[in-house]
Design a protein around this motif. Structure first.
Motif: not given
Length: 372
Positions: A332-344
């Motif tokens: 929740l605090d790092d949307p960039e990390l969340a998006g990267r993991l979701a795409s992978a």
């Protein structure tokens, strides 16, 4: 899928798939996919349930799959003995080339019945870690005896292959075949409305003890105390519901109980983070579907979850609310990390969860065993 009977080798005429029931569940969903794809490939398919039907029965019948309820009942004693005899008769009448029995009670009953009925090939489908099934002292003895009676064991995760060997399966008579997802699982879905201004966390799992929801509710309370309140939406039903509702009320957290459902695409599309806090697991359909939907996932490091999420999600130890809260807060605090993991995760799911590949691997296995 290529028409299987056009290939060289023995003709696969009829397959029987056995399971306890057809209520909402990951294994039931996978069985329905296998049955319908086999039928489209020109194989006659029958689904046998130990007890009853459920939501998956109508699509199976509509797809030309025969569904037979055997009528076993818990604690029925002599009645179940008569039902077992009728089951043997049903298999003799259907004359399948292969019986594939899913889950512990399915193969515990189905394998001996198939042997008595003279079914040429008998396959056991293990979908759980053995400690989930073998809770009584005599269970392990029965499990090993029945496993020795099978021609082959199919599991849906490498972790379960190791577990099956420890429970008595021979490595040479063991295959790993990953679950499949229909193409629609990757299609965009309209987000389901959830009346809240807070981040939405979603968990799609049966409300049973081994799914670990109680630790998830504790994690939600921890997040609230840290100034990170969220709305948790639970899709599923089961014996833990009343206890979980009481726990949520005591903790004063926002938990929405949606009950059992067969389609969670809209809920996944709405979720900021998808969760699976299981204490034990096979290869989770809910995690697979979240990956296909491109959602970031936090799950416990049990069963097949690491195979799905290593480098593609956040893995935490089971039974640890603090670790769960930390994992959720991290995304929740790092949307960039969340998006990267979701795409992978979505890219990996596209590569590995093709339904046609899954069914092709089953057909290849069935025919190889028939040839032997």
């Amino acid at each position: 899928m290529t028409a299987q009977n056009s290939r060289p080798g023995p003709r696969l005429r009829r397959v029987a798939l056995l399971i306890g029931h057809l209520e909402v569940g990951g294994t039931q969903k996978q069985l329905a996919l296998i049955a319908l794809e086999l039928r489209r490939a020109g194989v006659e398919v029958d689904v046998l349930t130990l007890s009853k039907g459920g939501p998956f029965e109508a699509p199976l019948r509509d797809g030309g799959v025969g569904v037979h309820h055997l009528g076993f009942a818990r604690g029925a004693g002599a009645g179940n003995a008569r039902t077992f005899a009728r089951m043997v008769g049903t298999l003799r009448r259907l004359r399948p080339d292969v019986l594939h029995a899913f889950l512990y009670h399915g193969y515990l009953i189905g394998v001996p019945a198939a042997r008595l009925a003279g079914v040429p090939v008998v396959v056991a489908g293990r979908r759980n870690e053995s400690r989930l099934d073998l809770r009584h002292p005599w269970s392990a003895v029965l499990d090993r005896a029945v496993t020795r009676m099978t021609d082959h064991v199919v599991v849906n995760a490498v972790a379960l292959a190791r577990d099956a060997v420890s429970a008595g399966a021979h490595p040479d008579r063991l295959s790993v075949i990953y679950n499949g997802l229909p193409g629609a699982a990757f299609d965009p879905a309209e987000p389901e409305p959830v009346g809240t201004s807070l981040p939405v966390l979603a968990c799609v799992a049966r409300l049973s003890e081994e799914k670990g929801h109680r630790f998830l509710l504790d994690a939600l309370a921890l997040l609230a105390r840290r100034g990170r309140p969220c709305t948790l939406v639970l899709a599923g039903d089961g014996p833990e519901r009343d206890r979980l509702e009481r726990q949520a009320a005591v903790l004063g957290i926002d938990v929405r109980f949606l009950g059992s459902r067969t389609d969670s695409a809209g809920l996944l599309a709405r979720a900021d983070v998808v969760l699976l806090p299981s204490l034990t697991e096979g290869l989770s359909n809910s995690v697979m579907e979240a990956m296909a939907a491109g959602r970031p996932v936090v799950a416990t490091s049990v069963g097949g979850n690491p195979e799905l999420l290593e480098g593609r999600g956040v893995l935490v130890p089971p039974s640890e609310p603090v670790a769960l809260a930390d994992g959720i807060g991290r995304l929740l605090d790092d949307p960039e990390l969340a998006g990267r993991l979701a795409s992978a995760g979505r890219a990996w799911a596209r590569k590995h969860f093709d339904t046609h590949v899954m069914v092709d691997e089953h057909v290849t296995l069935y025919r190889r065993l028939l040839e032997k």
